[in-house]
Scaffold this motif. Structure first.
Motif, PDB file in Angstrom:
ATOM      1  N   VAL A  51      48.551  74.907  45.287  1.00 54.37           N
ATOM      2  CA  VAL A  51      48.553  76.206  44.643  1.00 54.37           C
ATOM      3  C   VAL A  51      49.841  76.397  43.851  1.00 54.37           C
ATOM      4  O   VAL A  51      49.821  76.817  42.699  1.00 54.37           O
ATOM      5  N   LYS A  52      50.963  76.049  44.468  1.00 50.25           N
ATOM      6  CA  LYS A  52      52.259  76.293  43.840  1.00 50.25           C
ATOM      7  C   LYS A  52      53.273  75.288  44.368  1.00 50.25           C
ATOM      8  O   LYS A  52      53.233  74.920  45.539  1.00 50.25           O
TER       9      LYS A  52
ATOM     10  N   TYR B 287      52.736  74.848  48.387  1.00 44.95           N
ATOM     11  CA  TYR B 287      51.715  75.718  48.947  1.00 44.95           C
ATOM     12  C   TYR B 287      50.355  75.043  48.792  1.00 44.95           C
ATOM     13  O   TYR B 287      49.947  74.695  47.689  1.00 44.95           O
TER      14      TYR B 287
ATOM     15  N   SER C 155      46.151  74.959  49.643  1.00 44.13           N
ATOM     16  CA  SER C 155      44.985  75.765  49.931  1.00 44.13           C
ATOM     17  C   SER C 155      43.765  74.853  50.033  1.00 44.13           C
ATOM     18  O   SER C 155      43.749  73.766  49.461  1.00 44.13           O
TER      19      SER C 155
ATOM     20  N   LEU D  57      41.284  78.825  55.665  1.00 42.78           N
ATOM     21  CA  LEU D  57      42.682  78.749  56.086  1.00 42.78           C
ATOM     22  C   LEU D  57      42.887  77.761  57.230  1.00 42.78           C
ATOM     23  O   LEU D  57      43.916  77.087  57.300  1.00 42.78           O
TER      24      LEU D  57
ATOM     25  N   SER E 213      50.607  76.503  54.269  1.00 41.79           N
ATOM     26  CA  SER E 213      49.187  76.769  54.009  1.00 41.79           C
ATOM     27  C   SER E 213      49.033  78.131  53.337  1.00 41.79           C
ATOM     28  O   SER E 213      49.779  79.062  53.598  1.00 41.79           O
ATOM     29  N   ASP E 214      48.039  78.209  52.465  1.00 40.36           N
ATOM     30  CA  ASP E 214      47.795  79.404  51.671  1.00 40.36           C
ATOM     31  C   ASP E 214      46.284  79.596  51.576  1.00 40.36           C
ATOM     32  O   ASP E 214      45.540  78.625  51.479  1.00 40.36           O
ATOM     33  N   ASP E 215      45.839  80.830  51.591  1.00 46.46           N
ATOM     34  CA  ASP E 215      44.400  81.075  51.527  1.00 46.46           C
ATOM     35  C   ASP E 215      43.976  81.694  50.193  1.00 46.46           C
ATOM     36  O   ASP E 215      42.972  82.388  50.112  1.00 46.46           O
ATOM     37  N   SER E 216      44.686  81.418  49.140  1.00 46.68           N
ATOM     38  CA  SER E 216      44.405  82.069  47.854  1.00 46.68           C
ATOM     39  C   SER E 216      43.083  81.617  47.239  1.00 46.68           C
ATOM     40  O   SER E 216      42.412  82.409  46.576  1.00 46.68           O
TER      41      SER E 216
END
Length: 113
Positions: A36-37, A50, A52, A57, A94-97
């Protein structure tokens, strides 16, 4: 001027990490994971990545655990591919975007009907 170099290096790290993730054979890193980033510190000694997953998640958390165990290998590969003087220490988060954005898209699609 240094900002341009920093941004270019961040994108190079992101591109190489994507390629390295495909090479990893850890069973915890399964499914569709994406970066993600990438946040590289100013002195280039730390790099937050990050992660996803389309599977949610929980799958992203498992992938992060697998990536943490392979952090030494990833650091060595980045150092050899990019010929950096100082290779950053990677921290995977971890990211849930992706799941969140898919949920919003589904709600908007339902509203359209």
């Amino acid at each position: 001027m240094a900002s341009h170099r920093h941004d270019r290096l961040t994108e190079d790290i992101r591109r190489e990490l994507t390629d390295i993730f495909r090479m990893l054979k850890d069973p915890r890193i399964t499914g569709m994971i994406s970066i993600v980033k990438v946040d590289l510190s100013g002195d280039q000694s730390y790099c937050k990545v990050y992660i996803s997953s389309l599977d949610g998640l929980e799958a992203a958390n498992r992938a992060v655990e697998g990536l943490k165990s392979a952090a030494g290998f990833i650091r060595r590969e980045i150092g050899s591919r990019l010929k950096m003087r100082r290779t950053p220490e990677f921290h995977f988060i971890s990211d849930d975007s992706i799941e969140y954005s898919a949920d919003i898209a589904r709600i908007l699609y339902d509203l359209d009907k």
